[in-house]
Design an enzyme around this catalytic site. Structure first.
Site, PDB file in Angstrom:
ATOM      1  N   HIS A 180       0.799  -1.082  -0.180  1.00 22.09           N
ATOM      2  CA  HIS A 180      -0.010   0.148  -0.047  1.00 22.09           C
ATOM      3  C   HIS A 180       0.959   1.405   0.018  1.00 22.09           C
ATOM      4  O   HIS A 180       1.620   1.695   1.098  1.00 22.09           O
ATOM      5  CB  HIS A 180      -1.004   0.043   1.376  1.00 22.09           C
ATOM      6  CG  HIS A 180      -1.520   1.189   1.400  1.00 22.09           C
ATOM      7  ND1 HIS A 180      -2.894   1.671   0.404  1.00 22.09           N
ATOM      8  CD2 HIS A 180      -1.815   2.350   2.037  1.00 22.09           C
ATOM      9  CE1 HIS A 180      -3.353   2.744   0.671  1.00 22.09           C
ATOM     10  NE2 HIS A 180      -2.594   3.140   1.776  1.00 22.09           N
TER      11      HIS A 180
ATOM     12  N   ASP B  15       0.839   5.303  -0.202  1.00 17.23           N
ATOM     13  CA  ASP B  15       0.230   6.476   0.045  1.00 17.23           C
ATOM     14  C   ASP B  15       0.967   7.487  -0.974  1.00 17.23           C
ATOM     15  O   ASP B  15       1.907   7.673  -0.599  1.00 17.23           O
ATOM     16  CB  ASP B  15       0.084   6.943   1.189  1.00 17.23           C
ATOM     17  CG  ASP B  15      -0.992   6.198   2.112  1.00 17.23           C
ATOM     18  OD1 ASP B  15      -1.752   6.179   2.174  1.00 17.23           O
ATOM     19  OD2 ASP B  15      -0.110   5.738   3.414  1.00 17.23           O
TER      20      ASP B  15
ATOM     21  N   ASP C   7      -7.706   1.449   2.309  1.00 18.81           N
ATOM     22  CA  ASP C   7      -7.449   2.290   3.369  1.00 18.81           C
ATOM     23  C   ASP C   7      -8.243   3.618   3.649  1.00 18.81           C
ATOM     24  O   ASP C   7      -8.144   4.148   4.696  1.00 18.81           O
ATOM     25  CB  ASP C   7      -6.056   2.796   3.270  1.00 18.81           C
ATOM     26  CG  ASP C   7      -5.233   3.454   4.531  1.00 18.81           C
ATOM     27  OD1 ASP C   7      -5.663   3.094   5.647  1.00 18.81           O
ATOM     28  OD2 ASP C   7      -4.219   4.147   4.073  1.00 18.81           O
TER      29      ASP C   7
ATOM     30  N   HIS D 263      -6.590   9.423  -0.058  1.00 19.14           N
ATOM     31  CA  HIS D 263      -7.318   9.540   1.140  1.00 19.14           C
ATOM     32  C   HIS D 263      -6.526  10.044   2.290  1.00 19.14           C
ATOM     33  O   HIS D 263      -6.953   9.894   3.425  1.00 19.14           O
ATOM     34  CB  HIS D 263      -7.791   8.018   1.467  1.00 19.14           C
ATOM     35  CG  HIS D 263      -6.409   7.096   1.506  1.00 19.14           C
ATOM     36  ND1 HIS D 263      -6.251   6.115   0.267  1.00 19.14           N
ATOM     37  CD2 HIS D 263      -5.635   6.657   2.509  1.00 19.14           C
ATOM     38  CE1 HIS D 263      -5.296   5.396   0.609  1.00 19.14           C
ATOM     39  NE2 HIS D 263      -4.778   5.648   2.035  1.00 19.14           N
TER      40      HIS D 263
END
EC number: 3.2.1.114
Length: 1148
Positions: free
Chosen positions: A174, A176, A288, A568
């Site tokens: 993951h 970001d 997420d 997000h």
């Protein structure tokens, strides 16, 4: 005298219409009798039938004539009311100014058939309705043992004898695109190495798999790698070792985003994939985002996705779904009368997406199978038991331990197919982790698969591998057409991950940038539409200066910067301070570059002779009337320098797809000003003061406001010049609680000392009453002449004194909101003018303004509320605006999801205060049987209804500590922030509150939809910088992009130029995205003044654009990935209610 004169004019109009209609009827009704000799007593049968047709035609014409007269009569009545509501004289009461009547504009009605959908919605059955689930769950949070938020899971050893357990371990990382580091820093330090190692390590063994989501990172890496690496990636995709999941530019937030931007970042990602890799994602992966919206579900479905996965859902909901075995379900839209929106969704059952919480219910055991945490590394297991490297000596015991967790997890689902994600944030950046994870798991797999008595088949897989196996398993079990999985409707807000820790703070955090995002969306849409149509004109007239400009490259960069901000941890306001600055700088730079594209495109379109087009790379000939000086400052209006000799050209753009009457407001350097329309006629102007501070007017700048009438998606040219013979009207000012000296300059300014008069302002629709502090108290709707309480108050929320406190994510208040107490009686300034009147109240932390426009039609029917918020001096406080009324909403209220749909809410006493706060992107409302009160918003914020009759909206929050969710800081980089709203009070007709309570759906009125669109897409004034570049250049008076207004319920979401399949340029096609909105017809729409009608979703494409022919129009999936099997060139669109459709259109 004025009234009788107006009646005379309109009486004459009615007389003319009647006489002209009768003339037409007689003319059309003339019969052609046979020219041969008539036989006495006989009349041919054919002539009788013709006569009957003529009579029927005359009856229809009479009916149409009656309708015209009826509409004119309504207009006369409206006019008489507006005249009666004229200036009243005494300063303490409202002088509403003139109420403008739109010329030749009649109130059109919606087709009754377009009301059916809303009235039918709400009765359809769902197996799981989230509103009901919240009633069922006790939210008592008992200790569940090793699975703290769950329960003890048991199984029998023989449960897999008939069908073995099939396990798919899905490695992922993951990433970001900005959080604790900026996007570029993360790429430099982590992400590029993940990709580089992926290519090497997956090639070592064809059984290894990996999934990737964020295209923003993949595109950045792709630009710097060589061709052999690119070919290696394509090979991994082709043989199924690598899968792209979702494939959006980012993994978008689902609470604070608007559907325009969600679609745009999906298209940007999918277009990049199509061009560079030739792949089409089919599985959604959202591990997420902090709560999940059915809007995103709908967008994925219409993009062609078959299945999806979500993770961050309230822990009590996860437990309930685990007990019911409903963690996999068909997610269906609340509004869907059938099942066309169903998409198979997998909800991860445990606390997190990290490895300790994905293999099974016991994180202490699962952590031992995260081989990056082996002793000697940087990370350990918080539960105190480290992993062991797998060897022949321990493989049996370790395999049985892991299989036990897999079996327990599988007991929460309805099939024998199990998903086990393997990853975490920025995992696999080091080549050693690839070896540790894959090699140890390969030994475990090899052992399990070699032991028939274990009844398990385990392998690495992609997300689609899992869903394909799941669907195969379900197909084998399916009996009698009954689905194995339930149908679910609703959303998954507000999220809590533990205890009373509700993630409702981020709905509001960093509101300055939430507002900036909405402005960016509107500007990007304007740039897209104007650029594409200007491009077509440039191609037609061979204007190389425009065709060779870098505009498309700049437009692509703006799309990507907006897309990045939908991440997000970006729009949510949950990143480190310097990362927020990076996001803000990207938006700011793109706003500036979009202004150049808009200016150049509009200039080309408005030119009379296109071949005379000129451009200056350093500036646009048409410049926006506002300028933002930095990424963290509010936009300010530019001052237009006027002269009496040469007029300044003002080009106004209407970004709305319907004809529109709205106020244009600009700043000039002279109070003696004349504004000329496109026909050269002087228009009525209000000149108002520009305030240096709350008491001092500028002597160098004045605000000029006038009413503009623009065609749909059209440009119109006005001229502004200095003139002593101007028809402008100076605004008057009345000051309350004024203990200082006001500098009036040329304006009439009166100190209202010890005046007992109430403060009121009014227009032809509304009268508003204010208390002496300048806060609204009551409203009278002139439609029914009833006065109602409507109070505006401000409140503070503090934070709890417990160890865990509010932060960027969490809202943990110290109790109910406390009234805002001003240190002194606020200074109040009342403006009264011909175009608008307003009341401004100056508090220490908020400058609050309520404005009424003296306009017939849409903008006159609501109150504009603007708040300039500055809480930089406070600590651990959140400021809220509360609107209170006597509406008995019975703990039920409504918030929108992503500007796309309305979700009913209930204020639940069994939940803490912070759980009853929900995201609001564009509107929230409360209602009872008689009225609906709607708050419309130009930015995403948190909203609630804590007591009957109330709507609360959070405006800003300043928190001095971290809330222990990984950010490592509070929120104390607050800016002076502008929040913009409209308040709309509507009458409901014959409604039953019991039906409201039962219904899981609700819809805005058509007026509410229109008002929201006006709020989010205001007129865009542009000033010609200096004189025209050449004396030979002339401007058109207006440029119409559409032939006529679109139907009232159809919104043109975007006209987006599609990329070329080669190079970085554009193709000949654009994506035309249309949305058919659903509206509630049970609300009063008297004299709405809509310049459009509804057509049951049907539109003729060849008649859509003005000055442009449609060469081809081919339906597509939402993000252009797929074309329907029967896709062909078509000439008509037929949109079903609520649907968003994308088509490929080619214009010339």
């Amino acid at each position: 005298m004025k009234l009788s004169r107006q009646f005379t004019v309109f009486g004459s109009a009615i007389f003319c219409v009647v006489i002209f209609s009768l003339y037409l009827m007689l003319d059309r009704g003339h019969l052609d009798y046979p020219r041969g000799p008539r036989q006495e007593g006989s009349f041919p049968q054919g002539q009788l039938s013709i006569l009957q047709e003529k009579i029927d035609h005359l009856e229809r014409l009479l009916a149409e004539n009656n309708e015209i007269i009826s509409n004119i009569r309504d207009s006369v009545i409206n006019l008489s009311e507006s005249v009666e509501d004229g200036p009243r004289g005494p300063a303490g009461n409202a002088s509403q100014g003139s109420a403008h009547l739109h010329s030749a504009q009649l109130a059109l009605q919606a087709d009754p058939k377009d009301c059916l959908f809303a009235s039918q919605s709400g009765n359809q059955h769902r197996d799981v309705q989230m509103l009901d689930v919240y009633d069922l769950i006790p939210f008592d949070n008992p200790d569940g043992g090793v699975w703290k938020q769950g329960f003890d899971i048991k199984y029998e050893a023989d449960e897999w004898d008939r069908e073995p357990l099939q396990v798919f371990v899905v490695p992922h990382s993951h990433n970001d695109p900005g959080w604790l580091k900026t996007f570029n820093d993360y790429f430099r330090d982590k992400t590029q190495y993940i990709f580089n190692n992926m290519v090497l390590k997956l090639k070592e063994d064809s059984s290894r798999k990996f999934i990737w989501s964020e295209i923003s990172y993949l595109a950045k890496w792709w630009d710097i790698i060589d061709n052999p690496k690119k070919e290696a990636v394509k090979s991994l995709l082709q043989n199924g070792q690598l899968e792209i999941v979702t494939g959006g530019w980012v993994m978008a937030d689902e609470a604070t985003t608007h559907y325009f931007a969600l679609i745009d970042q999906l298209i940007e990602g999918h277009q990049w994939l199509e061009k560079n890799l030739g792949v089409k994602p089919r599985s959604g992966w959202a591990i997420d985002p902090f709560g999940h919206s059915p809007t995103m579900t709908y967008l994925l479905k219409r993009a062609g996705f078959s299945h999806m996965l979500i993770q961050r859902v309230h822990y009590s909901v996860k437990k309930h779904f685990s007990l019911q075995k409903t963690l996999e379900f068909f997610w269906r839209q609340n509004w869907d009368l059938g099942s066309t929106t169903d998409i198979l969704c997998h909800m991860m059952p445990f606390y997190s997406y990290d490895i300790p919480h994905t293999c099974g219910p016991d994180p202490k055991i699962c952590c031992q199978f995260d081989f990056k945490r082996l002793p000697g590394g940087r990370y350990g297991c918080p539960w105190g038991v480290p992993p062991e490297a797998i060897s022949p000596g321990n493989v049996q015991s370790r395999a049985q331990m892991l299989l036990d967790q897999y079996r327990k997890k599988s007991k929460l689902f309805r099939t024998k197919v199990l998903l086990a994600p393997l990853g975490d944030d920025f995992r696999f950046s080091e080549y050693t982790e690839w070896d540790l994870q894959y090699r140890n798991y390969e030994q475990l797999f090899s052992y399990m698969n070699s032991q028939p008595h274990l009844k398990v088949k385990i392998q690495f897989g992609t997300l689609s591998d899992y869903f394909d196996a799941l669907e195969k398993s379900v197909a084998a079990e399916k009996k009698g057409g009954q689905s194995v999985f339930p149908a679910l409707s609703g959303d998954f807000f507000t999220y809590a991950d533990r205890d009373d820790h509700y993630w409702s703070g981020y709905f509001t955090s960093r509101p300055f940038y939430k507002r900036m995002d909405r402005i960016m969306e509107s500007r990007l849409r304007t740039a897209e539409i104007l650029y594409h149509l200007a491009l077509k004109q440039a191609q037609k007239y061979k204007i190389n200066k425009f065709l060779s400009s870098p505009h498309y490259t700049t437009l692509t960069e703006a799309r990507r910067n907006l897309g990045l901000f939908q991440h997000h941890d970006a729009i949510t306001g949950t990143a480190k301070d310097w990362v927020v600055v990076d996001y803000g700088t990207r938006l700011f730079q793109s706003l500036n570059s979009l202004e150049k594209i808009i200016g150049d495109s509009a200039f080309l379109l408005i030119l009379k002779d296109k071949k005379l087009y000129q451009s200056d790379p350093s500036k646009a000939f048409l410049e926006m009337d506002t300028k933002q000086s930095s990424q963290d400052s509010l936009p300010k209006k530019n001052i237009i320098q006027l002269s009496a000799q040469e007029p300044r050209y003002l080009v106004v753009y209407n970004p709305f797809e319907q004809e529109r009457h709205s106020v244009v407001s600009v700043r000039v350097n002279s109070a003696t000003v004349k504004v000329l329309s496109d026909l050269g006629k002087a228009v009525e102007v209000q000149v108002s003061a520009v305030w240096k501070d709350m008491r001092t007017t500028s002597q160098a700048a004045y605000e000029v406001a006038f009413l503009a009438h623009l065609p749909p998606l059209g440009l119109k040219v006005y001229k502004i010049l200095e003139s002593q013979s101007s028809s402008s009207h100076l605004a008057d000012y009345f000051l309350y609680n004024n203990d200082g000296q006001a500098e009036s300059g040329i304006f009439h300014m009166k100190n209202m000392v010890d005046s007992g008069d109430a403060i009121t302002i009014e227009n032809s629709f509304l009268t508003l009453g204010f208390d002496r502090s300048g806060l609204m108290e009551k409203v009278r709707r002139k439609e029914d002449n009833k006065q109602q309480e409507l109070k505006v108050q401000f409140l503070w929320y503090g934070t709890t004194n417990k160890r865990d406190k509010s932060g960027a994510y969490l809202f943990l208040p110290d109790g109910q909101g406390q009234p805002y107490v001003s240190l002194r009686t606020p200074f109040v300034r009342v403006t009264r003018g011909r175009i608008y009147s307003d009341v401004t109240c100056f508090l220490e932390h908020v400058t609050h303004k309520v404005r009424l426009y003296h306009i017939q039609g849409i903008e006159g029917q609501s109150m504009e509320v603007s708040n300039i918020v500055d809480i930089r001096s406070v600590h651990n406080r959140e400021i809220v605006m509360r609107i209170s009324s006597k509406i008995n909403n019975q703990n039920r209220y409504y918030t929108d999801l992503n500007g796309y749909q309305i979700q009913p809410r209930r204020t639940m006493a069994k939940l803490p205060l912070q759980a009853n706060v929900y995201p609001m992107s564009t509107m929230a409302y409360i209602q009872d049987a008689a009225h609906r009160l709607t708050l419309l918003s130009a930015q995403s914020l948190g909203a609630s209804s804590m007591a009957s009759g109330q709507i609360e909206v959070f405006m800003d929050r300043r928190l001095m500590q971290d809330d222990n969710r990984g950010l490592g800081q509070g929120v104390h980089d607050n800016k002076i922030t502008a929040n913009l709203f409209r308040i709309l009070l509507e009458k409901r007709n014959g409604m039953n509150m019991e039906e409201d309570k039962k219904s899981p759906v609700s819809y805005p009125s058509l007026l509410s939809h229109m008002t929201s669109a006006f709020l989010n897409h205001p007129f865009l004034p542009m000033v010609l910088s200096g004189q025209l570049p050449s004396p030979a250049i002339e401007l058109l008076s207006e440029f119409r992009l559409l032939q006529s207004s679109l139907p009232c319920d159809i919104h043109l979401v975007n006209l987006r130029t599609i990329q070329s399949k080669v190079g970085k340029g554009y193709s000949d096609e654009a994506a035309l995205i249309l949305h058919r909105k659903v509206f509630d017809c049970q609300l009063s729409s008297r004299a709405m003044g809509l310049p459009c009608s509804t057509t049951q979703g049907k539109m003729s494409i060849p008649k859509l654009f003005n000055n442009f022919a449609v060469e081809s129009f081919i339906p597509s999936s939402l993000s252009l990935m797929h074309s329907p099997p029967d896709a062909q060139n078509t000439s008509e669109v037929s949109l079903s209610p609520m649907e968003i459709s994308t088509s490929r259109i080619r214009l010339r």
